[in-house]
Design a protein around this motif. Structure first.
Motif, PDB file in Angstrom:
ATOM      1  N   ARG A  72       1.217  -1.087   0.160  1.00 26.86           N
ATOM      2  CA  ARG A  72       0.141   0.540   0.236  1.00 26.86           C
ATOM      3  C   ARG A  72       1.330   1.186  -0.142  1.00 26.86           C
ATOM      4  NH1 ARG A  72      -1.898   4.010  -0.666  1.00 26.86           N
ATOM      5  NH2 ARG A  72      -3.735   5.086  -0.065  1.00 26.86           N
ATOM      6  N   ASP A  73       2.205   1.570   0.492  1.00 28.03           N
ATOM      7  CA  ASP A  73       2.732   2.455   0.939  1.00 28.03           C
ATOM      8  C   ASP A  73       3.442   2.539  -0.891  1.00 28.03           C
ATOM      9  OD1 ASP A  73       2.765   3.109   3.442  1.00 28.03           O
ATOM     10  OD2 ASP A  73       4.929   1.440   3.855  1.00 28.03           O
ATOM     11  N   ALA A  74       3.432   1.715  -1.876  1.00 28.93           N
ATOM     12  CA  ALA A  74       3.440   2.187  -3.078  1.00 28.93           C
ATOM     13  C   ALA A  74       2.341   2.649  -3.929  1.00 28.93           C
ATOM     14  CB  ALA A  74       4.289   0.657  -3.902  1.00 28.93           C
ATOM     15  N   ALA A  75       1.616   2.284  -3.347  1.00 24.21           N
ATOM     16  CA  ALA A  75       0.404   2.529  -4.495  1.00 24.21           C
ATOM     17  C   ALA A  75      -0.196   4.307  -4.010  1.00 24.21           C
ATOM     18  CB  ALA A  75      -0.816   1.785  -3.605  1.00 24.21           C
ATOM     19  N   PRO A  76      -0.854   4.794  -5.093  1.00 22.18           N
ATOM     20  CA  PRO A  76      -0.658   5.925  -5.399  1.00 22.18           C
ATOM     21  C   PRO A  76      -1.950   6.882  -3.779  1.00 22.18           C
ATOM     22  CG  PRO A  76      -2.239   4.998  -7.184  1.00 22.18           C
ATOM     23  CD  PRO A  76      -1.619   4.206  -6.317  1.00 22.18           C
ATOM     24  N   ASP A  77      -1.711   7.923  -3.407  1.00 22.89           N
ATOM     25  CA  ASP A  77      -2.895   8.059  -2.399  1.00 22.89           C
ATOM     26  C   ASP A  77      -3.839   9.107  -2.824  1.00 22.89           C
ATOM     27  OD1 ASP A  77      -1.644   7.023  -0.426  1.00 22.89           O
ATOM     28  OD2 ASP A  77      -0.823   8.602   1.133  1.00 22.89           O
ATOM     29  N   ALA A  78      -4.779  10.322  -2.201  1.00 27.25           N
ATOM     30  CA  ALA A  78      -5.940  10.967  -2.800  1.00 27.25           C
ATOM     31  C   ALA A  78      -5.304  11.437  -3.975  1.00 27.25           C
ATOM     32  CB  ALA A  78      -6.062  11.857  -1.766  1.00 27.25           C
ATOM     33  N   TRP A  79      -4.474  12.096  -4.288  1.00 20.48           N
ATOM     34  CA  TRP A  79      -4.302  13.315  -5.586  1.00 20.48           C
ATOM     35  C   TRP A  79      -3.897  12.469  -6.774  1.00 20.48           C
ATOM     36  CZ3 TRP A  79      -4.648  17.054  -8.461  1.00 20.48           C
ATOM     37  CH2 TRP A  79      -3.863  16.958  -9.252  1.00 20.48           C
ATOM     38  N   GLY A  80      -2.922  11.331  -6.443  1.00 18.48           N
ATOM     39  CA  GLY A  80      -2.895   9.790  -7.451  1.00 18.48           C
ATOM     40  C   GLY A  80      -4.496   9.457  -7.966  1.00 18.48           C
ATOM     41  N   ARG A  81      -4.802   8.690  -6.728  1.00 16.78           N
ATOM     42  CA  ARG A  81      -6.148   8.822  -7.235  1.00 16.78           C
ATOM     43  C   ARG A  81      -7.839   9.932  -7.410  1.00 16.78           C
ATOM     44  NH1 ARG A  81      -7.063   4.124  -3.683  1.00 16.78           N
ATOM     45  NH2 ARG A  81      -5.050   3.638  -3.265  1.00 16.78           N
ATOM     46  N   ARG A  82      -7.641  10.780  -7.476  1.00 18.85           N
ATOM     47  CA  ARG A  82      -7.871  12.100  -8.159  1.00 18.85           C
ATOM     48  C   ARG A  82      -7.720  11.653  -9.783  1.00 18.85           C
ATOM     49  NH1 ARG A  82      -8.945  17.965  -5.620  1.00 18.85           N
ATOM     50  NH2 ARG A  82     -10.012  17.944  -7.229  1.00 18.85           N
ATOM     51  N   VAL A  83      -6.314  12.005 -10.100  1.00 19.10           N
ATOM     52  CA  VAL A  83      -5.095  11.981 -11.366  1.00 19.10           C
ATOM     53  C   VAL A  83      -6.638  10.049 -12.096  1.00 19.10           C
ATOM     54  CG1 VAL A  83      -3.720  11.636 -12.715  1.00 19.10           C
ATOM     55  CG2 VAL A  83      -3.760  12.883 -10.677  1.00 19.10           C
ATOM     56  N   VAL A  84      -6.160   9.248 -10.884  1.00 17.98           N
ATOM     57  CA  VAL A  84      -6.495   8.478 -11.976  1.00 17.98           C
ATOM     58  C   VAL A  84      -8.098   7.909 -12.523  1.00 17.98           C
ATOM     59  CG1 VAL A  84      -6.564   5.554 -12.090  1.00 17.98           C
ATOM     60  CG2 VAL A  84      -4.439   6.523 -11.195  1.00 17.98           C
ATOM     61  N   MET A  85      -8.835   8.587 -11.188  1.00 17.79           N
ATOM     62  CA  MET A  85     -10.403   8.960 -11.255  1.00 17.79           C
ATOM     63  C   MET A  85     -11.016   9.733 -12.287  1.00 17.79           C
ATOM     64  SD  MET A  85     -11.459   9.255  -7.812  1.00 17.79           S
ATOM     65  CE  MET A  85     -13.519   9.458  -7.648  1.00 17.79           C
ATOM     66  N   THR A  86      -9.470  11.238 -12.575  1.00 20.62           N
ATOM     67  CA  THR A  86     -10.020  11.369 -13.959  1.00 20.62           C
ATOM     68  C   THR A  86     -10.283  11.508 -15.569  1.00 20.62           C
ATOM     69  OG1 THR A  86      -9.587  13.333 -12.665  1.00 20.62           O
ATOM     70  CG2 THR A  86     -10.321  13.601 -14.827  1.00 20.62           C
ATOM     71  N   ARG A  87      -9.065  10.650 -15.361  1.00 25.60           N
ATOM     72  CA  ARG A  87      -8.538   9.551 -16.759  1.00 25.60           C
ATOM     73  C   ARG A  87      -9.428   8.223 -16.938  1.00 25.60           C
ATOM     74  NH1 ARG A  87      -4.511   5.982 -17.571  1.00 25.60           N
ATOM     75  NH2 ARG A  87      -3.639   6.093 -19.639  1.00 25.60           N
ATOM     76  N   ARG A  88      -9.914   7.697 -15.509  1.00 28.43           N
ATOM     77  CA  ARG A  88     -10.495   6.683 -16.670  1.00 28.43           C
ATOM     78  C   ARG A  88     -12.272   6.695 -16.120  1.00 28.43           C
ATOM     79  NH1 ARG A  88      -7.989   1.496 -16.300  1.00 28.43           N
ATOM     80  NH2 ARG A  88     -10.057   0.727 -15.988  1.00 28.43           N
ATOM     81  N   VAL A  89     -13.051   6.842 -16.989  1.00 27.42           N
ATOM     82  CA  VAL A  89     -14.068   7.505 -17.164  1.00 27.42           C
ATOM     83  C   VAL A  89     -15.430   6.686 -17.339  1.00 27.42           C
ATOM     84  CG1 VAL A  89     -13.789   9.593 -18.461  1.00 27.42           C
ATOM     85  CG2 VAL A  89     -14.213   7.917 -20.007  1.00 27.42           C
ATOM     86  N   SER A  90     -14.402   4.948 -17.254  1.00 28.45           N
ATOM     87  CA  SER A  90     -15.616   4.251 -17.906  1.00 28.45           C
ATOM     88  C   SER A  90     -15.213   3.231 -16.473  1.00 28.45           C
ATOM     89  CB  SER A  90     -16.088   3.517 -18.528  1.00 28.45           C
ATOM     90  OG  SER A  90     -15.177   3.423 -19.310  1.00 28.45           O
ATOM     91  N   GLY A  91     -15.500   2.655 -16.302  1.00 25.50           N
ATOM     92  CA  GLY A  91     -14.332   1.075 -15.192  1.00 25.50           C
ATOM     93  C   GLY A  91     -14.729   0.494 -13.649  1.00 25.50           C
ATOM     94  N   ASP A  92     -14.141  -0.089 -13.306  1.00 25.87           N
ATOM     95  CA  ASP A  92     -14.266  -0.119 -11.999  1.00 25.87           C
ATOM     96  C   ASP A  92     -13.189   0.244 -11.589  1.00 25.87           C
ATOM     97  OD1 ASP A  92     -16.513  -1.656 -11.231  1.00 25.87           O
ATOM     98  OD2 ASP A  92     -15.931  -3.261 -11.370  1.00 25.87           O
ATOM     99  N   LEU A  93     -12.469   0.938  -9.787  1.00 23.85           N
ATOM    100  CA  LEU A  93     -11.790   1.448  -9.666  1.00 23.85           C
ATOM    101  C   LEU A  93     -11.455   0.271  -8.444  1.00 23.85           C
ATOM    102  CD1 LEU A  93     -12.261   5.275 -10.194  1.00 23.85           C
ATOM    103  CD2 LEU A  93     -10.443   3.301 -11.691  1.00 23.85           C
ATOM    104  N   ASP A  94     -11.033  -0.324  -8.759  1.00 23.79           N
ATOM    105  CA  ASP A  94     -10.654  -1.260  -7.690  1.00 23.79           C
ATOM    106  C   ASP A  94      -8.759  -0.545  -7.262  1.00 23.79           C
ATOM    107  OD1 ASP A  94      -9.024  -2.945  -9.580  1.00 23.79           O
ATOM    108  OD2 ASP A  94     -10.203  -4.174  -9.714  1.00 23.79           O
ATOM    109  N   GLU A  95      -8.570  -1.259  -6.167  1.00 26.53           N
ATOM    110  CA  GLU A  95      -7.199  -1.256  -5.625  1.00 26.53           C
ATOM    111  C   GLU A  95      -6.143  -1.949  -6.912  1.00 26.53           C
ATOM    112  OE1 GLU A  95      -4.770   1.058  -3.482  1.00 26.53           O
ATOM    113  OE2 GLU A  95      -7.016   0.554  -2.603  1.00 26.53           O
ATOM    114  N   LEU A  96      -6.218  -2.849  -7.751  1.00 27.56           N
ATOM    115  CA  LEU A  96      -5.174  -3.158  -8.288  1.00 27.56           C
ATOM    116  C   LEU A  96      -5.471  -1.921  -9.517  1.00 27.56           C
ATOM    117  CD1 LEU A  96      -5.918  -7.187  -8.635  1.00 27.56           C
ATOM    118  CD2 LEU A  96      -3.890  -5.505  -7.558  1.00 27.56           C
ATOM    119  N   THR A  97      -6.109  -1.672  -9.976  1.00 25.55           N
ATOM    120  CA  THR A  97      -6.608  -0.982 -10.965  1.00 25.55           C
ATOM    121  C   THR A  97      -5.719   0.528 -10.631  1.00 25.55           C
ATOM    122  OG1 THR A  97      -8.048  -1.927 -11.761  1.00 25.55           O
ATOM    123  CG2 THR A  97      -8.043   0.259 -12.382  1.00 25.55           C
TER     124      THR A  97
END
Length: 415
Positions: A72-97
């Motif tokens: 989890r230390d190597a996973a994106p936190d709040a800012w990184g998740r916002r970036v990924v959410m903005t880019r992925r407009v469809s599909g599930d956003l689970d932790e592996l994604t």
């Protein structure tokens, strides 16, 4: 929904990663298993000795955790998740994604790939600051990203924290670049620069910083201490957050304490006494500069497969403050987290410091901060309004002196 990802690791002194194992979804957890080829290596190290020891078979996260903290230390936190959410407009956003959709130049020595055989880095090419600024503005506004910003996405999506930032390389040095935004209630970038420079001035082991003004924006450049240039490439240093060392996740972070971290240092770190004194000095500095965001992810240790050692300090930033009373993110002494020097002194024995030695350390920091403030304020190009907003509000707030011995309380009366 993504079902699996492969964990790649840069071993100590290696320029290229190797696959360490597989991470897959199982019910509501992510479970991990080392690969046979990795376990057969003479130079294999555990990702985290306590959580993911080197042995065959599936390893489950500790009770209460969705995935191992070291991963989890190597996973994106709040800012990184916002970036990924903005880019992925469809599909599930689970932790592996999130792991597979974020950039490869993440903190520490891990990366996540869809393949166990071919390593394909994401987002390590050059990128313009203008693109990063546009990315930040669009993400902050919740706007979709155009295709031309796909490259910029990876530069800001795999590092921790809630504010816009990116990983970049300038002149052969790797940096984390932090940006100002129109939504900032005050000049956060200059404030963090001042606090980080004060940390260096009082003698802390802190990441070097520089303050730049690029395309009309203030940018804080923080030198990366988890990267070491060598042989035309980069060694990556493995890191573990204090939250991971505690065996906690974000929902349990309120239980983290400086005293417990001091216990870990005594038992598991190299140079324990020196490290304890450094940790105590960081606690004091956080209080004196108004950094109440000293949560357990903002403390970390290098891990080389054999021992832990404290990383340089980072993310020291004065926080908005309207009243006098304030609390630190981590407990300090017993159940007390109040942002006062008296609270620090109560905890000093756990850091192998006598009351006199702890008071001397605090007095040295107070004297240094007062001495360097005028020059540092000019160096940061603080306007009179910006300087007044920091001095005696976040920096040296009167609440810090409540209950302190008279020799320290005297600094609250001497402007």
């Amino acid at each position: 929904m993504t079902s699996e990802a492969f964990v790649w690791i840069w071993l100590p002194s290696s320029l290229e990663p190797v696959v360490a194992g597989r991470l897959r979804a199982h019910e509501r957890q992510l479970i991990f298993a080392y690969g046979r080829s990795y376990l057969a290596r003479d130079d294999a190290i555990s990702i985290h000795r306590a959580e993911l020891p080197l042995h065959r078979g599936v390893q489950l996260p500790a009770p209460g955790l969705a995935m191992a903290g070291a991963l989890r230390d190597a996973a994106p936190d709040a800012w990184g998740r916002r970036v990924v959410m903005t880019r992925r407009v469809s599909g599930d956003l689970d932790e592996l994604t999130y792991l597979l959709a974020s950039g490869s130049d993440r903190i520490g020595a891990l990366d996540f790939q869809a393949s166990p055989e071919v390593y394909v880095p994401r987002g390590l090419d050059a990128v313009r600051f203008d693109d990063l600024f546009e990315l930040a503005d669009r993400v902050m506004a919740g706007m979709p990203l155009p295709p031309e910003l796909d490259l910029a996405v990876f530069h800001g999506s795999s590092i921790g924290g809630a504010r816009p930032k990116a990983t970049i390389e300038i002149g052969g040095q790797r940096y984390i670049a932090k940006f100002s935004t129109a939504a900032d209630p005050y000049n956060v970038i200059k404030a963090e620069y001042v606090a980080m420079r004060l940390a260096a001035e009082v003698g802390l082991n802190v990441a070097p910083v520089s303050l730049e003004h690029i395309a009309g924006r203030d940018v804080l450049l923080v030198e990366r201490f988890d990267r070491v240039a060598a042989g035309g490439g980069w060694h990556r240093r493995a890191m573990l957050s204090a939250l991971t060392l505690f065996g906690l996740d974000e929902m349990m972070a309120r239980y983290a304490s400086y005293e417990d971290l001091a216990d870990l240092v005594r038992h598991d770190f190299t140079r324990p006494e020196e490290t304890l004194h450094e940790l105590f000095a960081r606690l004091v500095l956080n209080i004196l500069v108004g950094n109440t965001d000293d949560h357990a992810r903002n403390h970390a240790a290098f891990w080389d497969g054999r021992a832990l050692s404290l990383t340089p300090a980072y993310d020291i930033c004065p926080q908005p403050r309207t009243g006098g009373v304030a609390s630190q993110a981590m407990l300090i002494a017993d159940d007390d987290r109040s942002s006062r020097l008296a609270t620090c002194l109560a905890a000093a024995p756990r850091f192998r410091l006598s009351p006199a030695a702890a008071s001397d350390l605090i007095e040295t920091q107070l004297t240094t901060i007062r001495e360097v403030w005028p020059a540092l304020s000019a160096e940061a190009r603080l306007s009179p309004i910006e300087a007044r907003a920091l001095w005696r509000r976040q920096l040296l707030n009167p609440f810090a002196f409540e209950g302190a011995p008279s020799r320290l309380a005297a600094f609250d009366r001497n402007d």
